[in-house]
Design an enzyme around this catalytic site. Structure first.
Site, short mmCIF file in Angstrom:
data_model
loop_
_atom_site.label_atom_id
_atom_site.label_comp_id
_atom_site.label_asym_id
_atom_site.label_seq_id
_atom_site.Cartn_x
_atom_site.Cartn_y
_atom_site.Cartn_z
N CYS A 1 15.58 13.35 25.11
CA CYS A 1 15.80 11.93 25.38
C CYS A 1 17.27 11.56 25.18
O CYS A 1 17.89 11.94 24.20
CB CYS A 1 14.92 11.09 24.46
SG CYS A 1 15.07 9.32 24.77
N CYS B 1 18.13 7.38 18.75
CA CYS B 1 17.28 6.84 17.67
C CYS B 1 17.25 7.86 16.51
O CYS B 1 16.75 8.98 16.68
CB CYS B 1 15.87 6.57 18.19
SG CYS B 1 15.85 5.61 19.72
N CYS C 1 14.01 9.98 15.42
CA CYS C 1 13.11 10.55 16.42
C CYS C 1 13.35 12.03 16.71
O CYS C 1 14.49 12.46 16.97
CB CYS C 1 13.22 9.74 17.71
SG CYS C 1 12.05 10.31 18.98
N CYS D 1 -2.81 5.83 24.99
CA CYS D 1 -1.40 5.43 25.10
C CYS D 1 -0.55 6.63 25.51
O CYS D 1 -0.53 7.65 24.84
CB CYS D 1 -0.92 4.89 23.75
SG CYS D 1 0.81 4.43 23.76
N CYS E 1 -2.29 2.09 27.81
CA CYS E 1 -1.01 1.65 27.25
C CYS E 1 0.01 2.70 27.64
O CYS E 1 -0.32 3.89 27.66
CB CYS E 1 -1.13 1.56 25.73
SG CYS E 1 0.42 1.10 24.91
N CYS F 1 2.59 -4.58 23.00
CA CYS F 1 2.40 -3.85 21.75
C CYS F 1 3.80 -3.63 21.20
O CYS F 1 4.61 -2.95 21.82
CB CYS F 1 1.72 -2.51 22.04
SG CYS F 1 1.65 -1.40 20.61
N ARG G 1 -1.70 -2.45 13.65
CA ARG G 1 -2.08 -1.02 13.60
C ARG G 1 -1.35 -0.28 12.49
O ARG G 1 -0.13 -0.32 12.39
CB ARG G 1 -1.78 -0.35 14.94
CG ARG G 1 -2.23 1.12 14.95
CD ARG G 1 -2.08 1.79 16.32
NE ARG G 1 -2.71 1.01 17.34
CZ ARG G 1 -2.07 0.48 18.38
NH1 ARG G 1 -0.79 0.68 18.55
NH2 ARG G 1 -2.72 -0.24 19.26
N1 SAM Z 1 11.03 6.47 24.45
C1 SAM Z 1 10.32 5.27 24.39
C2 SAM Z 1 10.95 4.27 23.47
O1 SAM Z 1 11.50 4.61 22.45
O2 SAM Z 1 10.89 3.08 23.79
C3 SAM Z 1 8.87 5.46 24.02
C4 SAM Z 1 8.43 6.48 22.98
S1 SAM Z 1 9.00 6.26 21.31
C5 SAM Z 1 8.53 7.74 20.54
C6 SAM Z 1 7.96 4.97 20.66
C7 SAM Z 1 8.17 4.54 19.24
O3 SAM Z 1 7.70 5.54 18.34
C8 SAM Z 1 9.58 4.26 18.76
O4 SAM Z 1 10.05 3.02 19.14
C9 SAM Z 1 9.42 4.33 17.25
O5 SAM Z 1 9.14 3.04 16.73
C10 SAM Z 1 8.22 5.26 17.05
N2 SAM Z 1 8.62 6.52 16.42
C11 SAM Z 1 9.39 7.50 16.96
N3 SAM Z 1 9.56 8.52 16.09
C12 SAM Z 1 8.88 8.19 14.97
C13 SAM Z 1 8.67 8.82 13.71
N4 SAM Z 1 9.20 10.01 13.43
N5 SAM Z 1 7.90 8.20 12.79
C14 SAM Z 1 7.35 6.99 13.08
N6 SAM Z 1 7.51 6.35 14.23
C15 SAM Z 1 8.27 6.92 15.17
C1 DTB Z 2 4.15 3.44 17.94
O1 DTB Z 2 4.51 2.38 17.40
N1 DTB Z 2 3.83 4.54 17.30
C2 DTB Z 2 3.54 5.61 18.23
C3 DTB Z 2 3.52 4.87 19.58
N2 DTB Z 2 4.03 3.60 19.25
C4 DTB Z 2 4.15 5.47 20.76
C5 DTB Z 2 4.47 6.72 18.12
C6 DTB Z 2 4.48 7.34 16.73
C7 DTB Z 2 5.40 8.48 16.90
C8 DTB Z 2 5.42 9.40 15.74
C9 DTB Z 2 6.44 10.43 15.92
C10 DTB Z 2 6.05 11.60 16.77
O2 DTB Z 2 4.88 12.04 16.77
O3 DTB Z 2 6.95 12.15 17.42
FE1 SF4 Z 3 13.97 8.51 22.97
FE2 SF4 Z 3 12.70 8.85 20.69
FE3 SF4 Z 3 14.35 6.80 20.96
FE4 SF4 Z 3 12.01 6.82 22.32
S1 SF4 Z 3 12.27 6.73 20.11
S2 SF4 Z 3 14.06 6.29 23.11
S3 SF4 Z 3 11.82 9.03 22.69
S4 SF4 Z 3 14.93 8.98 21.01
#
Ligand code: SAM
Ligand code: DTB
Ligand code: SF4
Length: 331
Positions: free
Chosen positions: A68, A72, A75, A112, A143, A203, A276
């Protein structure tokens, strides 16, 4: 009674008034109530709109993993960090639908689909729209979370029958810049407005346990509760540990009671939203999860994995819900 947190009743005599004019001080006053008072308030509000003995079950699938372009700091999927994750291309629709069917059979009512994009390309969106229609045809709520959307893209998803779009504000305005620099909070708010305008349910929530202060967690709730219309779903994720990302160095799990207080405050501030208890449930005890449900959390992700990280095993979830007498698709 603590100043500023008196029960506000509407003309029908109930207290679940939906407001979008929350002051930070009001959120702090609620959060700081004696625990029994806070829980009583949260449970009273909860019972006005929901069955307290039922929770919703959602299942997640990463339809496009890793690589990506966003930074972030929490992530596993950001290309900025070496997390050992292998990037993959967009999944085939047939595989997505087969996974959704398995999730349905395992008790999920919502499916989702998440993609590690900054925003979808129009060509990719065509494929996601087909996935949405096919999953909906299984009789599940749909979703997707694909990053930023234009109004036109949101309208296309709405036409495909999408029920919810997940796009998190992630944290408070003050802490935001410490974890993400490649897109602004305003970018996220703009996407949420496009989703709303297209008639898709929202959401939106965020992450705790990244090293933010309690004030930041409340700042995040104020941001969400002051959206013109509250998100229908509010995911509260406890940061799921990922080695190799910047947040690894700053992360600190909130005190369990502080976590319950946050859920209760979210319930009171957004009385009609489904809250949630999202990522991070595998780190917390059954007792803490039970308190979070008592405080008003009424949705979980089920399934052994979230996107790239762990989730509690479904037999542990089924056992917990059974012991609590909570109904769901699972139990
Ligand atoms: N890439 C898209 C975005 O960020 O809008 C969608 C997928 S992203 C993984 C969705 C959400 O997952 C992020 O906004 C974040 O709040 C959550 N998330 C990502 N990594 C996480 C982690 N390690 N622990 C908890 N929540 C996480
Ligand atoms: C959200 O708030 N939590 C979900 C979903 N929206 C997409 C993602 C949690 C991601 C946990 C990190 C992972 O598994 O990579
Ligand atoms: Fe990309 Fe992860 Fe950020 Fe979503 S949360 S925009 S997957 S780096």
């Amino acid at each position: 009674m603590v100043h500023g947190v008196g029960v506000q009743r509407n003309e029908n005599g109930n207290s679940a008034t939906v407001r979008s004019d929350w002051e930070r001080a009001e959120a702090e006053a609620l959060y700081g109530l004696p625990f029994a008072d806070l829980m009583f308030r949260a449970q009273s509000v909860h019972r006005e709109s929901f069955d307290p003995n039922h929770i919703e079950t959602a299942s997640l699938l990463s339809i496009k993993t890793g690589g990506c372009p966003e930074d972030c700091g929490y992530c596993a999927q950001s290309a900025y960090y070496d997390t050992g994750l292998k990037a993959s291309r967009l999944m085939a629709r047939t595989d997505v639908v087969a996974t959704a069917q398995r999730a349905k059979d395992a008790g999920a009512s919502r499916f989702c689909m998440a993609a590690a994009w900054r925003n979808p390309k129009d060509r990719d969106l065509d494929q996601v729209c087909e996935m949405v229609s096919a999953v909906k045809a299984l009789g599940m709520e749909t979703c997707v979370t694909l990053g930023m959307l234009t109004l036109g893209q949101a309208a296309r998803l709405a036409e495909a029958g999408l029920d919810f779009y997940n796009h998190n504000v992630d944290t408070s305005p003050e802490f935001y810049g410490r974890v993400i620099t490649t897109r602004t909070l305003q970018d996220r708010i703009d996407t949420l407005a496009h989703v709303r305008e297209a008639g898709i349910k929202v959401c939106s929530g965020g992450i705790i346990g990244m090293g933010e202060r309690a004030e930041d967690r409340l700042g995040m709730l104020v941001l969400l509760a002051n959206l013109r219309k509250h998100p229908e779903s509010v995911p509260i994720n406890l940061w799921n540990e990922v080695k190799g990302v910047p947040v690894y160095a700053t992360a600190e799990r909130p005190d369990p009671i502080a976590q319950v207080r946050l859920v209760a405050t979210a319930r009171i501030m957004m009385p009609k939203s489904v809250v949630r208890l999202s990522a991070g449930r595998q780190y917390i005890t059954d007792e803490l999860q039970a308190l979070c449900f008592l405080a008003g959390a009424n949705s979980i992700f089920i399934g052994d994995v979230l996107l790239t990280t762990e989730n509690p095993k479904s037999d542990r979830d089924a056992d917990l819900l059974n012991r609590l007498g909570i109904t769901s698709g699972l139990a």
